[in-house]
Design a protein around this motif. Structure first.
Motif, PDB file in Angstrom:
ATOM      1  N   LYS A  69      -3.222  16.664   0.852  1.00 34.28           N
ATOM      2  CA  LYS A  69      -2.824  16.706  -0.566  1.00 34.28           C
ATOM      3  C   LYS A  69      -3.697  15.773  -1.403  1.00 34.28           C
ATOM      4  CE  LYS A  69       1.952  18.160   0.160  1.00 34.28           C
ATOM      5  NZ  LYS A  69       1.843  18.467   1.587  1.00 34.28           N
ATOM      6  N   PHE A  70      -4.069  14.651  -0.826  1.00 32.92           N
ATOM      7  CA  PHE A  70      -4.959  13.722  -1.516  1.00 32.92           C
ATOM      8  C   PHE A  70      -6.251  14.416  -1.934  1.00 32.92           C
ATOM      9  CE2 PHE A  70      -8.734  11.035  -1.011  1.00 32.92           C
ATOM     10  CZ  PHE A  70      -8.492  10.014  -1.928  1.00 32.92           C
ATOM     11  N   MET A 120      -3.394  10.942   7.086  1.00 39.14           N
ATOM     12  CA  MET A 120      -2.885  10.359   5.849  1.00 39.14           C
ATOM     13  C   MET A 120      -4.009   9.652   5.095  1.00 39.14           C
ATOM     14  SD  MET A 120       0.855   8.881   7.021  1.00 39.14           S
ATOM     15  CE  MET A 120       0.243   7.863   8.363  1.00 39.14           C
ATOM     16  N   LYS A 121      -3.716   9.281   3.878  1.00 39.15           N
ATOM     17  CA  LYS A 121      -4.632   8.488   3.064  1.00 39.15           C
ATOM     18  C   LYS A 121      -3.892   7.253   2.595  1.00 39.15           C
ATOM     19  CE  LYS A 121      -8.782   8.266   1.172  1.00 39.15           C
ATOM     20  NZ  LYS A 121     -10.016   8.407   1.945  1.00 39.15           N
ATOM     21  N   TYR A 156       0.838  -1.200   0.000  1.00 41.70           N
ATOM     22  CA  TYR A 156       0.000   0.000   0.000  1.00 41.70           C
ATOM     23  C   TYR A 156       0.871   1.249   0.000  1.00 41.70           C
ATOM     24  CZ  TYR A 156       1.148  -0.026   5.022  1.00 41.70           C
ATOM     25  OH  TYR A 156       1.815  -0.033   6.227  1.00 41.70           O
ATOM     26  N   PHE A 157       0.275   2.380  -0.373  1.00 40.96           N
ATOM     27  CA  PHE A 157       0.930   3.685  -0.321  1.00 40.96           C
ATOM     28  C   PHE A 157       0.277   4.535   0.756  1.00 40.96           C
ATOM     29  CE2 PHE A 157       2.409   2.451  -4.466  1.00 40.96           C
ATOM     30  CZ  PHE A 157       3.573   3.172  -4.693  1.00 40.96           C
ATOM     31  N   LEU A 158       1.056   5.423   1.369  1.00 47.18           N
ATOM     32  CA  LEU A 158       0.541   6.419   2.301  1.00 47.18           C
ATOM     33  C   LEU A 158       0.887   7.811   1.785  1.00 47.18           C
ATOM     34  CD1 LEU A 158       1.547   4.893   5.774  1.00 47.18           C
ATOM     35  CD2 LEU A 158      -0.762   5.040   4.805  1.00 47.18           C
ATOM     36  N   LEU A 179      13.081  -1.427   2.464  1.00 44.67           N
ATOM     37  CA  LEU A 179      13.566  -1.918   3.744  1.00 44.67           C
ATOM     38  C   LEU A 179      14.353  -0.863   4.524  1.00 44.67           C
ATOM     39  CD1 LEU A 179      14.653  -5.613   2.981  1.00 44.67           C
ATOM     40  CD2 LEU A 179      12.399  -4.711   3.512  1.00 44.67           C
ATOM     41  N   GLY A 180      14.160   0.401   4.154  1.00 43.13           N
ATOM     42  CA  GLY A 180      14.844   1.482   4.860  1.00 43.13           C
ATOM     43  C   GLY A 180      14.192   1.775   6.202  1.00 43.13           C
ATOM     44  N   THR A 181      14.807   2.682   6.926  1.00 40.48           N
ATOM     45  CA  THR A 181      14.270   3.088   8.223  1.00 40.48           C
ATOM     46  C   THR A 181      12.878   3.678   8.037  1.00 40.48           C
ATOM     47  OG1 THR A 181      16.497   3.563   9.031  1.00 40.48           O
ATOM     48  CG2 THR A 181      14.659   4.516  10.261  1.00 40.48           C
ATOM     49  N   ILE A 182      11.940   3.208   8.815  1.00 41.03           N
ATOM     50  CA  ILE A 182      10.553   3.660   8.697  1.00 41.03           C
ATOM     51  C   ILE A 182      10.404   5.010   9.387  1.00 41.03           C
ATOM     52  CG2 ILE A 182       8.146   3.100   9.222  1.00 41.03           C
ATOM     53  CD1 ILE A 182       9.019   0.127   9.266  1.00 41.03           C
ATOM     54  N   ARG A 183       9.803   5.970   8.709  1.00 37.39           N
ATOM     55  CA  ARG A 183       9.618   7.302   9.290  1.00 37.39           C
ATOM     56  C   ARG A 183       8.759   7.218  10.538  1.00 37.39           C
ATOM     57  NH1 ARG A 183       7.811  10.285   3.650  1.00 37.39           N
ATOM     58  NH2 ARG A 183       9.511   9.494   2.366  1.00 37.39           N
ATOM     59  N   GLN A 184       9.003   8.141  11.466  1.00 30.32           N
ATOM     60  CA  GLN A 184       8.322   8.104  12.748  1.00 30.32           C
ATOM     61  C   GLN A 184       6.802   8.211  12.597  1.00 30.32           C
ATOM     62  OE1 GLN A 184       9.827   7.686  16.118  1.00 30.32           O
ATOM     63  NE2 GLN A 184      11.045   6.714  14.509  1.00 30.32           N
ATOM     64  N   LYS A 185       6.340   9.067  11.697  1.00 33.96           N
ATOM     65  CA  LYS A 185       4.897   9.215  11.513  1.00 33.96           C
ATOM     66  C   LYS A 185       4.289   7.916  10.994  1.00 33.96           C
ATOM     67  CE  LYS A 185       1.423  12.254   9.436  1.00 33.96           C
ATOM     68  NZ  LYS A 185       1.172  13.480   8.635  1.00 33.96           N
ATOM     69  N   VAL A 186       5.002   7.269  10.091  1.00 29.68           N
ATOM     70  CA  VAL A 186       4.527   5.998   9.544  1.00 29.68           C
ATOM     71  C   VAL A 186       4.625   4.899  10.597  1.00 29.68           C
ATOM     72  CG1 VAL A 186       4.900   4.261   7.750  1.00 29.68           C
ATOM     73  CG2 VAL A 186       5.106   6.686   7.191  1.00 29.68           C
TER      74      VAL A 186
END
Length: 704
Positions: A211-212, A310-311, A204-206, A241-248
């Motif tokens: 903006k959506f 987010m969407k 999925y995308f966030l 597989l990078g570091t996941i952002r804090q908001k995510v």
């Protein structure tokens, strides 16, 4: 610091599962219900009343005020009608809260308001939802409060399947019957059931919800119909597989907690290849439970995203130029005693039952490659299949070096006397502990790959139900098992007969095995030489549902009637036409009301700038003039493409024959849409960002 979560304590707390039933139901009722679940024993009305009462009491303790029969019509999403537990008021002004066995077992939504493909006329409204007691009820907590959700099948007044669940349950019955026949031949008299196990990885995308909402193409269609690539895409492979952002991460934490409470075994989470793309993967469950769980996953991903500003985008290709999203459907067969029929063991050449099962799967996939391809056909998937993140549209099977070698031995001699053994992985670093590497590599380009003890069907689209793919897998393999058992049960010498049959299956169906690069042009030519079907888009696949071969298959195992197949064929053509029509109309609306006016304003500014500079005595306005000419030329091209799209879209919508209409949209409307997009995307790179009427790809992909 976030609060500590004890997963084992919260897992399944909102599920009316086996533990809850054991605690709350009388022993006799619990035993009868388990027999219904495991053996299909009929449940009496009295027993149903007891179960319904206890389910209601449990749900009310969880805060539930309403219940719903939660089902999966042929719309691509779930459906539900909520009823409160309130009954008629008492003389004292109070009300009773009740829930009967009849209300548990049967519901009655309006069948005429869902796609039926001609099975139901508009005036024939009655349809039924029927409790699927093999998939546990659950309480969902959301803005509406708490609701008891009861998984159900959905059928017409005359019994035809109008949903995804009913054919799936039928296919599970079919493969159970035939798989039991097969394992009995090998001496297994203990197992009572063989269950298709499934695990669906969800991509999925966030994006920013703010903006959506400014992108009408995303709002109406789920994908961007316009959009120039940003300076950076996924070229550096730094998101995967990078570091996941804090908001995510905060979002994923809430998603996991809500899924765990609903009994969904959310296991793995990570960044996917494209910017703003992610993946969630569960542990395996029985096929019908996993189909329900995957719907819960998609609903939870979308609902929680809105709570975090987010969407969640589940479209297979929301952004051109970067990876789209799929859903890897991991499929295996397991007995109720815990034996996986697709477990090869350390020496697969000696595992005759496994090799027979493997040969039957190859036969099934080769014989019905067209049906398997159709099961993953979706409007959005047409943009994804064959790209770098997805398998090609050609069905093939990856076996890997070890099993391919065993297969070749059987083809050559009828016997296999060795298996390629695993070796130690040499890293060249002494500090790294030694371990044994797998006997074969993985192949991400294969649509149907053997991955240790399961097959991974990688074609399914990210927003699509996994039910159709598993209906086909279960049924085609059931047929191959039946044909094998019909031969082996009559064999005078079982050992000779089973080796002869494996050699026959492998020899006749080895063409489906391909371990190479599925993205290469050479494979397309090779697949054509082998006679493998190459169905490049959804509309090319739909007729495979109603071929003589397909009708015979599904009717033989009671999965679909011919009428049900014909109805699904009609629904799919209609759904394709409607989806492309919405996209075309959205392009016309956005281009006509937003983009062209914005470009005109920019051109006017350029013209005013040129006049002002010349009036100031500066004659060198070549750059401004060139920009104005380029903008005007692209504006003209845009308007001409818009008019052309409007014409063909009107022609398409006026057509009456469903198949002709769908093919017209594919062959005429989609190319017209692409012609409109081309100049618009060029204009986005020219027009002032402050004037451009919508967020760019860069805004959407990198500003979450």
């Amino acid at each position: 610091m976030s609060e500590y979560i004890n997963v084992s304590e919260i897992f399944g707390e909102d599920v009316f599962d086996d533990e809850v039933m054991q605690q709350r139901l009388p022993k006799k009722v619990y035993k009868d219900l388990k027999q219904t679940i495991l053996e299909g024993k009929e449940l009496s009305q009295e027993m149903a009343d007891v179960i319904a009462h206890e389910m209601k009491e449990w749900a009310i303790e969880k805060g539930a005020t309403h219940y719903t029969h939660w089902f999966q019509p042929l719309t691509g999403v779930t459906a539900e009608k909520h009823d409160s537990f309130i009954t008629a008021p008492l003389p004292n002004g109070k009300v009773l809260m009740s829930f009967s066995g009849k209300e548990l077992i049967k519901g009655e939504p309006d069948a005429s308001s869902f796609p039926s493909g001609g099975l139901r006329a508009t005036f024939e409204a009655r349809g039924y939802t029927a409790w699927d007691c093999t998939s546990p009820a659950f309480v969902r907590h959301d803005a509406a409060g708490a609701t008891l959700c009861i998984p159900t099948a959905f059928c017409s007044y005359t019994g035809e399947a109008l949903d995804q669940k009913t054919p799936l349950l039928r296919s599970m019955q079919a493969i159970n019957t035939q798989a039991l026949r097969l394992i009995r031949l090998f001496g297994d008299t203990t197992a009572k059931r063989v269950i298709p196990s499934v695990g669906a990885e969800q991509e999925y995308f966030l994006v920013s919800n703010e903006k959506f909402r400014k992108r009408k193409d995303l709002v109406f269609t789920g994908r961007t119909l316009f959009g120039a690539m940003p300076p950076k895409g996924q070229e550096l492979d730094d998101h995967y597989l990078g570091t996941i952002r804090q908001k995510v991460s905060a979002y994923m934490k809430q998603v996991n907690e809500e899924l765990w409470k609903l009994g969904v075994t959310a296991k793995t989470q990570h960044n996917e290849a494209a910017p703003a793309q992610h993946e969630l993967a569960p542990i395996y469950a029985e096929a019908n439970v996993e189909v329900d769980h995957n719907q819960i996953v998609m609903q939870t991903l979308k609902r929680v995203a809105s709570q975090h500003g987010m969407k969640c985008l589940l479209h297979e290709k929301p952004f051109a130029g970067v990876n789209g999203s799929g859903k890897h459907n991991n499929w295996s067969l397991t007995t109720d005693t815990g034996h996986n029929l697709l477990e090869p063991g350390i020496t697969p050449h000696e595992n005759i039952q496994f090799l027979l099962v493997l040969s039957c799967v190859l036969k099934a996939v080769d014989t019905h490659a067209d049906l398997l391809r159709e099961s993953a056909a979706d409007v959005g998937n047409d943009h994804r299949l064959g790209a770098n993140e997805a398998p090609p549209a050609i069905i093939s099977v990856f076996l890997g070096d070890q099993l391919t070698d065993v297969m070749n031995q059987l083809i050559t001699t009828g016997m296999a006397d060795h298996s390629i053994e695993s070796e130690k992985l040499e890293t060249g670093v002494k500090a790294i502990p030694e371990f044994m590497r797998d006997t074969t590599d993985r192949n991400r380009t294969s649509p149907f790959a053997f991955t240790g003890n399961k097959f991974e069907f990688r074609m399914v689209g990210s927003r699509d139900s996994i039910a159709p793919a598993n209906v086909v897998l279960n049924t085609i393999v059931a047929q191959a098992f039946k044909e094998a058992c019909d031969i082996l049960e009559k064999a005078e010498d079982f050992e000779v007969a089973v080796h002869d049959l494996m050699k026959k299956n492998f020899t006749e169906h080895q063409r489906i095995v391909f371990n190479g690069n599925g993205y290469s042009k050479e494979w397309v030519k090779e697949a054509e030489r082998r006679g493998l079907p190459n169905l490049t888009c959804m509309v090319e696949t739909i007729d495979t549902l109603t071929t003589e071969k397909a009708v015979k298959l599904f009717e033989e195992f009671g999965v679909f009637t011919k009428a049900e197949l014909e109805s699904r064929r009609e629904i799919k053509y209609e759904a394709y036409a409607k989806a492309i029509n919405i996209e075309a109309r959205t392009m016309l609306d956005v281009a006509g009301k937003q983009i062209i006016p914005a470009v005109i304003r920019y051109a006017r500014q350029l013209a005013d700038s040129i006049n002002a500079i010349v009036a100031a005595g500066v004659l060198d306005v070549d750059v401004q003039t060139e920009l104005l000419r380029e903008t005007s030329a692209l504006l003209k091209e845009t308007k001409e493409a818009l008019d052309a799209l409007h014409t063909v879209a009107e022609q398409a919508w006026a057509m009456e024959d469903g198949k002709d209409k769908a093919f017209f949209y594919r062959r005429q409307v989609i190319p017209a849409m692409e012609k409109l997009r081309k100049p618009v995307d060029k204009l986005e790179m020219i027009v002032d960002k402050e004037i451009w009427p919508m967020p760019s790809y860069g805004d959407l992909l990198f500003e979450v």
